[in-house]
Design a protein around this motif. Structure first.
Motif, mmCIF file in Angstrom:
data_model
loop_
_atom_site.group_PDB
_atom_site.id
_atom_site.type_symbol
_atom_site.label_atom_id
_atom_site.label_comp_id
_atom_site.label_asym_id
_atom_site.label_seq_id
_atom_site.Cartn_x
_atom_site.Cartn_y
_atom_site.Cartn_z
ATOM 1 N N PHE A 44 -16.866 -52.972 -7.245
ATOM 2 C CA PHE A 44 -15.761 -53.750 -7.808
ATOM 3 C C PHE A 44 -15.430 -55.013 -7.020
ATOM 4 C CE2 PHE A 44 -15.255 -49.409 -9.340
ATOM 5 C CZ PHE A 44 -15.041 -49.616 -10.696
ATOM 6 N N ARG A 45 -16.019 -55.178 -5.858
ATOM 7 C CA ARG A 45 -15.847 -56.381 -5.017
ATOM 8 C C ARG A 45 -14.375 -56.829 -4.945
ATOM 9 N NH1 ARG A 45 -18.282 -60.606 -7.576
ATOM 10 N NH2 ARG A 45 -18.164 -59.481 -9.543
ATOM 11 N N PRO A 46 -13.481 -55.937 -4.567
ATOM 12 C CA PRO A 46 -12.055 -56.297 -4.562
ATOM 13 C C PRO A 46 -11.739 -57.414 -3.571
ATOM 14 C CG PRO A 46 -12.419 -54.201 -3.444
ATOM 15 C CD PRO A 46 -13.712 -54.560 -4.088
ATOM 16 N N TRP A 47 -10.888 -58.345 -4.008
ATOM 17 C CA TRP A 47 -10.420 -59.398 -3.121
ATOM 18 C C TRP A 47 -8.934 -59.173 -2.845
ATOM 19 C CZ3 TRP A 47 -6.401 -62.206 -5.116
ATOM 20 C CH2 TRP A 47 -6.283 -62.280 -6.516
ATOM 21 N N VAL A 48 -8.492 -59.629 -1.702
ATOM 22 C CA VAL A 48 -7.103 -59.428 -1.310
ATOM 23 C C VAL A 48 -6.579 -60.647 -0.568
ATOM 24 C CG1 VAL A 48 -7.826 -58.226 0.794
ATOM 25 C CG2 VAL A 48 -5.510 -57.892 -0.084
ATOM 26 N N ASN B 50 -14.505 -49.726 -16.338
ATOM 27 C CA ASN B 50 -15.392 -50.871 -16.495
ATOM 28 C C ASN B 50 -15.673 -51.455 -15.117
ATOM 29 O OD1 ASN B 50 -15.191 -50.776 -19.417
ATOM 30 N ND2 ASN B 50 -13.158 -51.682 -19.194
ATOM 31 N N ILE B 51 -16.894 -51.819 -14.860
ATOM 32 C CA ILE B 51 -17.252 -52.399 -13.570
ATOM 33 C C ILE B 51 -16.987 -53.894 -13.624
ATOM 34 C CG2 ILE B 51 -19.039 -52.701 -11.837
ATOM 35 C CD1 ILE B 51 -18.221 -49.807 -12.310
ATOM 36 N N ARG B 52 -15.945 -54.326 -12.943
ATOM 37 C CA ARG B 52 -15.617 -55.744 -12.876
ATOM 38 C C ARG B 52 -14.747 -55.981 -11.649
ATOM 39 N NH1 ARG B 52 -12.955 -57.779 -17.913
ATOM 40 N NH2 ARG B 52 -12.322 -59.492 -16.551
ATOM 41 N N ARG B 53 -14.640 -57.201 -11.225
ATOM 42 C CA ARG B 53 -13.923 -57.516 -9.993
ATOM 43 C C ARG B 53 -12.419 -57.422 -10.200
ATOM 44 N NH1 ARG B 53 -14.679 -62.699 -5.893
ATOM 45 N NH2 ARG B 53 -14.399 -61.452 -3.999
ATOM 46 N N ILE B 54 -11.730 -56.882 -9.182
ATOM 47 C CA ILE B 54 -10.266 -56.803 -9.227
ATOM 48 C C ILE B 54 -9.711 -57.427 -7.939
ATOM 49 C CG2 ILE B 54 -10.288 -54.745 -10.659
ATOM 50 C CD1 ILE B 54 -9.209 -54.344 -7.107
#
Length: 237
Positions: free
Chosen positions: A19-23, A166-170
């Motif tokens: 999911f390559r989460p950004w923060v 669903n596989i997507r960036r959050i």
């Protein structure tokens, strides 16, 4: 130990890869000491991704139904929430909700991070709804800062009713701590509770960019389901 192993060795690395989460604003969470993380609530996965990205353990007040599920999925969910030491939140209001809040109070008095969803339930349509006063009562009783959090895009990863994500960036945006020391000593004043709660919700709205609805999400869900008896949830924690 289970919390650390799952986060750092097993589940955590896989989720980060997929999911390559950004923060943004991670440094707004103190390295030590008690604080409340008050987040919007778009998806079940909010309770997974926020603790994943925060360096310290986060104990959430999660709806009690997560701890009593049946079938394979329900049993695994209940096991996960228990092993990660999350706390069941009774959302029926009154004395039952007060008992749940007292459990959260114990986390804060012990110097921990407590996660809470002021809306009380997931948003039915990705808008931000009116916060319940429980978060204000906890903040004023324990005299700890409240850190607003905006989860971004999690409703697209796992919409309500969808089991397979669903596989997507959050992403997530963590705001600066809110200090309510000017209201200390007035934690039982309902006007003060509403003022503090509305300030928290305003900051979440500002960070998330969501449209705000001055209505409880639970009432909207009940109305959509045709179960609204006209009583609403006003006064419930």
């Amino acid at each position: 130990m289970f919390y650390w192993v799952m986060k750092r060795i097993f589940i955590g690395p896989i989720l980060k890869l997929l999911f390559r989460p950004w923060v943004k604003g991670l440094d707004n969470i103190p390295a030590e000491g008690a604080a409340i993380l008050a987040s919007n609530h778009l998806s079940f996965s909010d309770s997974i991704f926020l603790p994943l990205m925060v360096r310290r353990p986060v104990i959430f007040l999660a709806k009690a139904e997560y701890f009593t599920g049946t079938g394979l999925k329900g049993s695994l969910t209940a096991l996960f929430f228990r092993l990660t030491k999350q706390l069941p939140m009774d959302r029926s209001g009154g004395a039952a909700s007060e008992v749940s809040l007292q459990a959260g109070k114990g986390v804060l008095l012990g110097g921990g991070l407590l996660g809470i969803y002021p809306e009380g339930t997931r948003s039915p349509d990705a808008r931000l709804y009116r916060g319940k006063a429980g978060v204000a009562k906890l903040a004023l009783q324990t005299r700890v800062p409240v850190i607003p959090v905006a989860m971004i895009g999690t409703e697209k990863v796992q919409p309500i009713g969808k089991r397979i994500p669903n596989i997507r960036r959050i992403g997530m945006i963590i705001g600066q701590p809110l200090d309510f020391s000017e209201h200390y000593g007035s934690e039982e004043d309902r006007t003060v509770q509403r003022t503090v709660t509305d300030r928290i919700m305003y900051e979440i709205m500002r960070l998330s960019g969501q449209e705000y609805v001055d209505e409880y999400a639970a009432d909207v869900k009940a109305r959509l389901a045709g179960h609204d008896d006209g009583g609403g949830t006003v006064g419930k924690v």
